[in-house]
Design a protein around this motif. Sequence first.
Motif, PDB file in Angstrom:
ATOM      1  N   VAL A  92       0.873  -1.172   0.000  1.00  0.00           N
ATOM      2  CA  VAL A  92       0.000   0.000   0.000  1.00  0.00           C
ATOM      3  C   VAL A  92       0.916   1.229   0.000  1.00  0.00           C
ATOM      4  O   VAL A  92       1.823   1.325   0.840  1.00  0.00           O
ATOM      5  N   TYR A  93       0.681   2.121  -0.935  1.00  0.00           N
ATOM      6  CA  TYR A  93       1.499   3.317  -1.078  1.00  0.00           C
ATOM      7  C   TYR A  93       0.744   4.521  -0.510  1.00  0.00           C
ATOM      8  O   TYR A  93      -0.431   4.752  -0.845  1.00  0.00           O
ATOM      9  N   TYR A  94       1.441   5.256   0.333  1.00  0.00           N
ATOM     10  CA  TYR A  94       0.847   6.396   1.029  1.00  0.00           C
ATOM     11  C   TYR A  94       1.543   7.696   0.642  1.00  0.00           C
ATOM     12  O   TYR A  94       2.779   7.753   0.554  1.00  0.00           O
ATOM     13  N   CYS A  95       0.763   8.718   0.481  1.00  0.00           N
ATOM     14  CA  CYS A  95       1.262  10.070   0.257  1.00  0.00           C
ATOM     15  C   CYS A  95       1.411  10.768   1.609  1.00  0.00           C
ATOM     16  O   CYS A  95       0.566  10.597   2.503  1.00  0.00           O
ATOM     17  N   ASN A  96       2.481  11.544   1.740  1.00  0.00           N
ATOM     18  CA  ASN A  96       2.743  12.263   2.989  1.00  0.00           C
ATOM     19  C   ASN A  96       3.107  13.705   2.694  1.00  0.00           C
ATOM     20  O   ASN A  96       3.830  13.991   1.753  1.00  0.00           O
ATOM     21  N   ALA A  97       2.602  14.591   3.527  1.00  0.00           N
ATOM     22  CA  ALA A  97       2.946  16.010   3.456  1.00  0.00           C
ATOM     23  C   ALA A  97       3.573  16.406   4.780  1.00  0.00           C
ATOM     24  O   ALA A  97       2.989  16.187   5.845  1.00  0.00           O
ATOM     25  N   ASP A  98       4.760  16.992   4.721  1.00  0.00           N
ATOM     26  CA  ASP A  98       5.526  17.261   5.936  1.00  0.00           C
ATOM     27  C   ASP A  98       6.043  18.685   5.944  1.00  0.00           C
ATOM     28  O   ASP A  98       6.640  19.156   4.974  1.00  0.00           O
ATOM     29  N   ARG A  99       5.830  19.329   7.084  1.00  0.00           N
ATOM     30  CA  ARG A  99       6.374  20.679   7.291  1.00  0.00           C
ATOM     31  C   ARG A  99       6.826  20.741   8.740  1.00  0.00           C
ATOM     32  O   ARG A  99       6.080  21.205   9.609  1.00  0.00           O
ATOM     33  N   PRO A 100       8.034  20.227   9.003  1.00  0.00           N
ATOM     34  CA  PRO A 100       8.438  19.998  10.395  1.00  0.00           C
ATOM     35  C   PRO A 100       8.830  21.235  11.176  1.00  0.00           C
ATOM     36  O   PRO A 100       8.892  21.183  12.405  1.00  0.00           O
ATOM     37  N   HIS A 101       9.112  22.347  10.528  1.00  0.00           N
ATOM     38  CA  HIS A 101       9.674  23.496  11.222  1.00  0.00           C
ATOM     39  C   HIS A 101       8.638  24.526  11.638  1.00  0.00           C
ATOM     40  O   HIS A 101       8.980  25.596  12.121  1.00  0.00           O
ATOM     41  N   THR A 102       7.380  24.203  11.460  1.00  0.00           N
ATOM     42  CA  THR A 102       6.337  25.076  11.969  1.00  0.00           C
ATOM     43  C   THR A 102       6.040  24.703  13.422  1.00  0.00           C
ATOM     44  O   THR A 102       6.456  23.654  13.912  1.00  0.00           O
TER      45      THR A 102
END
Length: 119
Positions: A92-102
Amino acid sequence: QVQLVESGGGLVQPGGSLRLSCAASGIIFRFYTMGWYRQAPGKQRELVAVITSGGSTDYADSVKGRFTISRDNAKNAVYLQMNSLKPEDTAVYYCNADRPHTIPPRNYWGQGTQVTVSS
């Protein structure tokens, strides 16, 4: 409300190709590092490919030279072109959105799309 919607999965024969898409909404897409992860039965979720807001890319060793990640900020979309598929790419392939510095860090997942490589 943040949504990541994957599409493009399916059944393909070994050596074949698929193109996964992930449409994002509810985020300022151009600021996010976008990634594709996968999880096979009985295994941990693993990183497949990432693309930063600046367009830099990185890949798992197992897919280098076969998979290509790209993004279209105008369409709020990220893609994964998968060539020369192998049975071990089944997951199963998952999309991820990451913005760690907020503050707080922001990280979102899609619901996943099944990719099966089999003859």
